[in-house]
Write a protein that holds these residues in place. Sequence first.
Motif, PDB file in Angstrom:
ATOM      1  N   GLY A 269       0.823  -1.203   0.000  1.00 53.54           N
ATOM      2  CA  GLY A 269       0.000   0.000   0.000  1.00 53.54           C
ATOM      3  C   GLY A 269       0.852   1.245   0.000  1.00 53.54           C
ATOM      4  N   GLU A 270       0.188   2.357   0.272  1.00 57.56           N
ATOM      5  CA  GLU A 270       0.874   3.642   0.358  1.00 57.56           C
ATOM      6  C   GLU A 270       0.102   4.540   1.307  1.00 57.56           C
ATOM      7  N   GLU A 271       0.827   5.500   1.861  1.00 55.04           N
ATOM      8  CA  GLU A 271       0.185   6.467   2.745  1.00 55.04           C
ATOM      9  C   GLU A 271       0.887   7.804   2.625  1.00 55.04           C
ATOM     10  N   THR A 272       0.128   8.852   2.929  1.00 54.72           N
ATOM     11  CA  THR A 272       0.668  10.206   2.910  1.00 54.72           C
ATOM     12  C   THR A 272       0.298  10.880   4.222  1.00 54.72           C
ATOM     13  N   TRP A 273       1.304  11.373   4.916  1.00 53.70           N
ATOM     14  CA  TRP A 273       1.109  12.121   6.158  1.00 53.70           C
ATOM     15  C   TRP A 273       1.330  13.601   5.845  1.00 53.70           C
ATOM     16  N   ARG A 274       0.424  14.447   6.339  1.00 57.75           N
ATOM     17  CA  ARG A 274       0.584  15.886   6.119  1.00 57.75           C
ATOM     18  C   ARG A 274       0.033  16.662   7.311  1.00 57.75           C
ATOM     19  N   ALA A 275       0.689  17.787   7.598  1.00 62.49           N
ATOM     20  CA  ALA A 275       0.241  18.666   8.671  1.00 62.49           C
ATOM     21  C   ALA A 275      -0.904  19.523   8.165  1.00 62.49           C
ATOM     22  N   GLY A 276      -1.857  19.793   9.044  1.00 58.07           N
ATOM     23  CA  GLY A 276      -2.927  20.721   8.731  1.00 58.07           C
ATOM     24  C   GLY A 276      -2.419  22.158   8.893  1.00 58.07           C
ATOM     25  N   PRO A 277      -3.279  23.153   8.640  1.00 57.80           N
ATOM     26  CA  PRO A 277      -2.871  24.551   8.788  1.00 57.80           C
ATOM     27  C   PRO A 277      -2.295  24.815  10.174  1.00 57.80           C
ATOM     28  N   GLY A 278      -1.162  25.495  10.209  1.00 54.06           N
ATOM     29  CA  GLY A 278      -0.515  25.810  11.475  1.00 54.06           C
ATOM     30  C   GLY A 278       0.053  24.602  12.192  1.00 54.06           C
ATOM     31  N   ALA A 279       0.095  23.444  11.525  1.00 52.54           N
ATOM     32  CA  ALA A 279       0.587  22.191  12.123  1.00 52.54           C
ATOM     33  C   ALA A 279      -0.162  21.853  13.409  1.00 52.54           C
ATOM     34  N   VAL A 280      -1.454  22.204  13.453  1.00 54.86           N
ATOM     35  CA  VAL A 280      -2.273  21.887  14.609  1.00 54.86           C
ATOM     36  C   VAL A 280      -2.679  20.406  14.587  1.00 54.86           C
ATOM     37  N   THR A 281      -2.777  19.826  13.396  1.00 58.19           N
ATOM     38  CA  THR A 281      -3.121  18.417  13.247  1.00 58.19           C
ATOM     39  C   THR A 281      -2.127  17.745  12.304  1.00 58.19           C
ATOM     40  N   LEU A 282      -2.097  16.429  12.370  1.00 58.48           N
ATOM     41  CA  LEU A 282      -1.324  15.604  11.444  1.00 58.48           C
ATOM     42  C   LEU A 282      -2.267  14.533  10.923  1.00 58.48           C
ATOM     43  N   THR A 283      -2.437  14.489   9.602  1.00 55.48           N
ATOM     44  CA  THR A 283      -3.371  13.557   8.985  1.00 55.48           C
ATOM     45  C   THR A 283      -2.623  12.520   8.170  1.00 55.48           C
ATOM     46  N   ASP A 284      -3.115  11.288   8.231  1.00 56.67           N
ATOM     47  CA  ASP A 284      -2.545  10.174   7.481  1.00 56.67           C
ATOM     48  C   ASP A 284      -3.628   9.610   6.572  1.00 56.67           C
ATOM     49  N   ASP A 285      -3.407   9.658   5.264  1.00 55.06           N
ATOM     50  CA  ASP A 285      -4.310   9.043   4.281  1.00 55.06           C
ATOM     51  C   ASP A 285      -3.640   7.769   3.804  1.00 55.06           C
ATOM     52  N   GLU A 286      -4.306   6.634   3.985  1.00 50.04           N
ATOM     53  CA  GLU A 286      -3.672   5.342   3.758  1.00 50.04           C
ATOM     54  C   GLU A 286      -4.586   4.437   2.926  1.00 50.04           C
ATOM     55  N   VAL A 287      -3.997   3.782   1.932  1.00 50.66           N
ATOM     56  CA  VAL A 287      -4.725   2.792   1.120  1.00 50.66           C
ATOM     57  C   VAL A 287      -3.808   1.594   0.968  1.00 50.66           C
ATOM     58  N   PHE A 288      -4.327   0.406   1.298  1.00 49.99           N
ATOM     59  CA  PHE A 288      -3.520  -0.793   1.102  1.00 49.99           C
ATOM     60  C   PHE A 288      -4.409  -1.967   0.747  1.00 49.99           C
ATOM     61  N   THR A 289      -3.791  -2.963   0.126  1.00 50.00           N
ATOM     62  CA  THR A 289      -4.490  -4.173  -0.292  1.00 50.00           C
ATOM     63  C   THR A 289      -3.932  -5.344   0.493  1.00 50.00           C
ATOM     64  N   VAL A 290      -4.844  -6.106   1.091  1.00 52.09           N
ATOM     65  CA  VAL A 290      -4.485  -7.310   1.827  1.00 52.09           C
ATOM     66  C   VAL A 290      -5.431  -8.401   1.348  1.00 52.09           C
ATOM     67  N   GLY A 291      -4.875  -9.438   0.714  1.00 45.61           N
ATOM     68  CA  GLY A 291      -5.740 -10.457   0.136  1.00 45.61           C
ATOM     69  C   GLY A 291      -6.645  -9.805  -0.897  1.00 45.61           C
ATOM     70  N   PRO A 292      -7.944 -10.106  -0.841  1.00 47.53           N
ATOM     71  CA  PRO A 292      -8.864  -9.537  -1.829  1.00 47.53           C
ATOM     72  C   PRO A 292      -9.395  -8.155  -1.456  1.00 47.53           C
ATOM     73  N   ASP A 293      -9.022  -7.641  -0.307  1.00 45.55           N
ATOM     74  CA  ASP A 293      -9.623  -6.411   0.205  1.00 45.55           C
ATOM     75  C   ASP A 293      -8.711  -5.193   0.063  1.00 45.55           C
ATOM     76  N   THR A 294      -9.335  -4.069  -0.254  1.00 44.68           N
ATOM     77  CA  THR A 294      -8.656  -2.781  -0.249  1.00 44.68           C
ATOM     78  C   THR A 294      -9.146  -2.026   0.978  1.00 44.68           C
ATOM     79  N   VAL A 295      -8.222  -1.601   1.803  1.00 43.36           N
ATOM     80  CA  VAL A 295      -8.544  -0.900   3.044  1.00 43.36           C
ATOM     81  C   VAL A 295      -8.159   0.571   2.883  1.00 43.36           C
ATOM     82  N   ILE A 296      -9.076   1.437   3.255  1.00 50.21           N
ATOM     83  CA  ILE A 296      -8.837   2.882   3.229  1.00 50.21           C
ATOM     84  C   ILE A 296      -8.953   3.385   4.664  1.00 50.21           C
ATOM     85  N   VAL A 297      -7.926   4.073   5.120  1.00 53.82           N
ATOM     86  CA  VAL A 297      -7.913   4.609   6.482  1.00 53.82           C
ATOM     87  C   VAL A 297      -7.484   6.068   6.415  1.00 53.82           C
ATOM     88  N   VAL A 298      -8.175   6.898   7.169  1.00 51.86           N
ATOM     89  CA  VAL A 298      -7.761   8.282   7.370  1.00 51.86           C
ATOM     90  C   VAL A 298      -7.573   8.450   8.869  1.00 51.86           C
TER      91      VAL A 298
END
Length: 196
Positions: free
Chosen positions: A70-99
Amino acid sequence: MRGICTVAIGALITLTPCLAAQGARPAGDAVTPQPAGEMPTLVRAFSGHWSLTLNFEPSKEMPRGLEGTGEETWRAGPGAVTLTDDEVFTVGPDTVIVVGILWQDRKTKAFHAMDCSNQMANTCDAKGAADDVVVHWTGSELTIDEKELSHGTMMTSRVAWSDITANTFTETGYLAPPGGAFQKVMTIHATRAPAQ
């Protein structure tokens, strides 16, 4: 997760931290919010695009274990008040999306997290984030513990990000029954990838 061990999925879903955002500043306040405490070190450690290889440990439900990518991207929100991770990966037949969203309370300095996933019935669990998630950031390791129901038993899942360098990190998922020891259920190796 369909076709994959529920226990392993519980760990997967908590792999990624998430957050309920801090309160907004009053209208007209031109001051840029400053990140609290150790938030800047967390942002520096994870920001960027990462390629993932996943390995689930053998279990009763998956005697041979399971691998994925899979792959993921981590990025800070405005002013670095938050950190967000957008993640997509495949395990077996399933694609998992996590934020996942991480943040640090400006008053208490405690870190918090919330995750949202296409594998959860309600997508996001704000109540669980407030009541059942404990986050620790040491400056070199991130750990997120969360209470979750697995096969009718309330378990504790732990996800630990360790061996963090400028170009790699390891993410390890564990599960523990009430009063029991943590057992490893999965490992993710992340390598920095070109930005998309």
